[in-house]
Design a protein around this motif. Structure first.
Motif, PDB file in Angstrom:
ATOM      1  N   ASP A  59       1.460  -1.855   7.389  1.00 16.50           N
ATOM      2  CA  ASP A  59       0.685  -1.332   6.269  1.00 16.50           C
ATOM      3  C   ASP A  59       0.084  -2.460   5.446  1.00 16.50           C
ATOM      4  O   ASP A  59       0.469  -2.718   4.299  1.00 16.50           O
ATOM      5  N   THR A  60      -0.877  -3.157   6.028  1.00 13.94           N
ATOM      6  CA  THR A  60      -1.621  -4.209   5.350  1.00 13.94           C
ATOM      7  C   THR A  60      -3.102  -3.875   5.462  1.00 13.94           C
ATOM      8  O   THR A  60      -3.612  -3.696   6.562  1.00 13.94           O
ATOM      9  N   TYR A  61      -3.777  -3.811   4.319  1.00 18.41           N
ATOM     10  CA  TYR A  61      -5.154  -3.342   4.272  1.00 18.41           C
ATOM     11  C   TYR A  61      -6.067  -4.377   3.631  1.00 18.41           C
ATOM     12  O   TYR A  61      -5.691  -5.013   2.639  1.00 18.41           O
TER      13      TYR A  61
ATOM     14  N   SER B 252       0.850  -1.192   0.000  1.00 17.44           N
ATOM     15  CA  SER B 252       0.000   0.000   0.000  1.00 17.44           C
ATOM     16  C   SER B 252       0.882   1.237   0.000  1.00 17.44           C
ATOM     17  O   SER B 252       0.977   1.953   1.008  1.00 17.44           O
ATOM     18  N   PRO B 253       1.545   1.545  -1.113  1.00 19.53           N
ATOM     19  CA  PRO B 253       2.499   2.663  -1.130  1.00 19.53           C
ATOM     20  C   PRO B 253       1.806   4.007  -0.956  1.00 19.53           C
ATOM     21  O   PRO B 253       0.677   4.224  -1.420  1.00 19.53           O
ATOM     22  N   THR B 254       2.509   4.922  -0.292  1.00 22.24           N
ATOM     23  CA  THR B 254       2.026   6.292  -0.178  1.00 22.24           C
ATOM     24  C   THR B 254       3.007   7.291  -0.778  1.00 22.24           C
ATOM     25  O   THR B 254       2.662   8.452  -0.980  1.00 22.24           O
ATOM     26  N   SER B 255       4.220   6.847  -1.077  1.00 18.17           N
ATOM     27  CA  SER B 255       5.215   7.719  -1.693  1.00 18.17           C
ATOM     28  C   SER B 255       6.205   6.870  -2.476  1.00 18.17           C
ATOM     29  O   SER B 255       6.315   5.662  -2.269  1.00 18.17           O
ATOM     30  N   GLY B 256       6.929   7.536  -3.380  1.00 17.86           N
ATOM     31  CA  GLY B 256       7.946   6.834  -4.144  1.00 17.86           C
ATOM     32  C   GLY B 256       7.483   6.490  -5.551  1.00 17.86           C
ATOM     33  O   GLY B 256       6.403   6.899  -6.011  1.00 17.86           O
TER      34      GLY B 256
ATOM     35  N   ASN C 120      -4.649  -5.202   0.199  1.00 17.42           N
ATOM     36  CA  ASN C 120      -3.723  -4.203  -0.336  1.00 17.42           C
ATOM     37  C   ASN C 120      -4.207  -3.614  -1.652  1.00 17.42           C
ATOM     38  O   ASN C 120      -5.191  -4.025  -2.239  1.00 17.42           O
ATOM     39  N   GLU C 121      -3.480  -2.593  -2.099  1.00 15.98           N
ATOM     40  CA  GLU C 121      -3.927  -1.807  -3.238  1.00 15.98           C
ATOM     41  C   GLU C 121      -3.766  -2.567  -4.555  1.00 15.98           C
ATOM     42  O   GLU C 121      -2.968  -3.486  -4.679  1.00 15.98           O
ATOM     43  N   ALA C 122      -4.528  -2.115  -5.563  1.00 15.98           N
ATOM     44  CA  ALA C 122      -4.463  -2.724  -6.883  1.00 15.98           C
ATOM     45  C   ALA C 122      -3.121  -2.443  -7.553  1.00 15.98           C
ATOM     46  O   ALA C 122      -2.620  -3.257  -8.329  1.00 15.98           O
TER      47      ALA C 122
END
Length: 371
Positions: free
Chosen positions: A346-348, A207-211, A368-370
């Motif tokens: 960070d696991t959703y 689940s990245p938020t930056s980079g 986690n995100e797609a």
């Protein structure tokens, strides 16, 4: 194999007292038993839902080799294995070793997959009608072995070998696959060498938020290596994650795939699925070339709750010059919600609904995100 989504971890048998924050994007930690310093084992019951599989369930495990870790991001070497059965009567078994050597300066990324997989086929092209739908049954053995060299801090370069044996056991009588006009309609073997280059500066993989994640791949399947036909595949995958404010992230992706040569339909670019084109059945449209551009806005309205809205556009085409035809644009939009399972990891859990054109839609439930 598609990116399968691991929802529940019922038990965590550990052989190590060390705690790692980031293990793998689809793994959830729980209770720990400490008896060693080099190995950790996790049992993973599995459940997910996609339009391609309907409800799926199974189990597996993940073995962590804690004395072989990547010094740059604290990710340990691991071997993941899983067995899955779906309500569409699909069976999947997969083993995925990911081994770091030289403290992370070298990386072995491998997988073996067995699929017994009833699937759906509409033909090849950007405008195949719904009434073309036919069901076929296929058994696939797939082996992939990649060896990468790290160029600190974030670059990776290496080579990959891919072997896939697709054996079709049943097709619809008098259907498109039964006609013999589709390459791979009875059997296809892919045996390919390839090269990989990527830059990965994401803060985490699930689940990245930056980079950024920027990857280019080239793959060459040839009869000299045992393939039933020769073709070349090129993939570019560009992702960026921007912090809008302390509660919001904007994620963007450009994905492009091109294929040249005698390509079995199993290796054509496939539009749809739970990662690149939510709102369309994975493989609803297939052809030589494809692009997808998508963006997703994620807003954390509570410490462990996030709402998301996404939109995308893309298409497949026989030749790249046929892109950007208004008759073949395939947009989609949707929304979803995520729940952070543990405060310190960070696991959703993710629930998405996507809607495309001409009645195409999909519900996606997983981890986690797609992208």
């Amino acid at each position: 194999m598609k990116k399968y989504l691991y929802l529940l971890l019922l038990f965590h048998l550990s052989l190590n007292a060390q705690q790692e924050r980031n293990t793998r994007e689809n793994t959830i930690k729980s209770d720990t038993i400490n008896t060693s310093k080099s190995i950790k084992f996790i049992g993973i019951p599995i459940a997910f839902y996609t339009p391609e599989t309907e409800f799926a369930f199974g189990g597996g495990g993940q073995l962590f080799l804690l004395n072989k870790s990547n010094q740059y991001n604290a990710r340990p070497s691991n071997i993941l294995f899983s067995g899955i059965y779906t309500l569409n009567e699909q069976i999947m078994f997969e083993v995925k070793p990911q081994i770091y050597l030289g403290s992370g300066n070298y990386f072995i990324d491998a997988s073996y997959l067995l699929e017994i997989y009833p699937n759906q086929f509409w033909g090849i092209g950007a405008k195949t009608p719904d009434e073309n739908l036919e069901i076929y049954k296929q058994t696939t053995h797939a082996l992939r072995l990649a060896f990468l060299k790290r160029l600190p801090p974030d670059l990776n370069f290496g080579f990959e070998y891919t072997f896939k044996n697709h054996d079709i056991s049943e097709v619809e009588e008098d259907g498109i696959l039964d006609s013999g006009s589709v390459l791979g309609g009875d059997r296809a073997v892919v045996s390919a060498l390839g090269a990989i280059f990527n830059l990965d500066s994401r803060d985490n993989t699930g689940s990245p938020t930056s980079g950024q994640f920027l990857q280019a791949k080239a793959q060459f399947s040839t009869k000299l290596l045992g393939a039933t036909s020769g073709f070349n595949k090129y993939v570019i995958d560009l992702r960026a994650y921007s912090v809008v404010n302390e509660k919001s992230t904007l994620a963007t992706q450009i994905y492009a795939e091109t294929n040249y040569g005698d390509i079995p339909f199993q290796s054509l670019a496939s539009y749809g699925g739970g990662t690149r084109a939510r709102g369309y059945f994975f493989g609803r449209f297939i052809d030589n070339h494809m692009y997808v551009v998508q963006a997703e806005y994620r807003y954390r309205f509570k410490p462990r709750w996030t709402a998301a809205a996404f939109g995308l556009i893309g298409e497949v085409a026989e030749r790249p010059e046929k892109f950007f035809n208004s008759d073949t644009f395939k947009p989609s939009f949707g929304a979803g919600i995520r729940y952070k399972i543990f405060k310190d990891q960070d696991t959703y859990l993710r629930f998405d609904i996507g809607s495309g054109i001409d009645g195409n839609s999909g519900i996606y439930f997983g981890v986690n995100e797609a992208f």
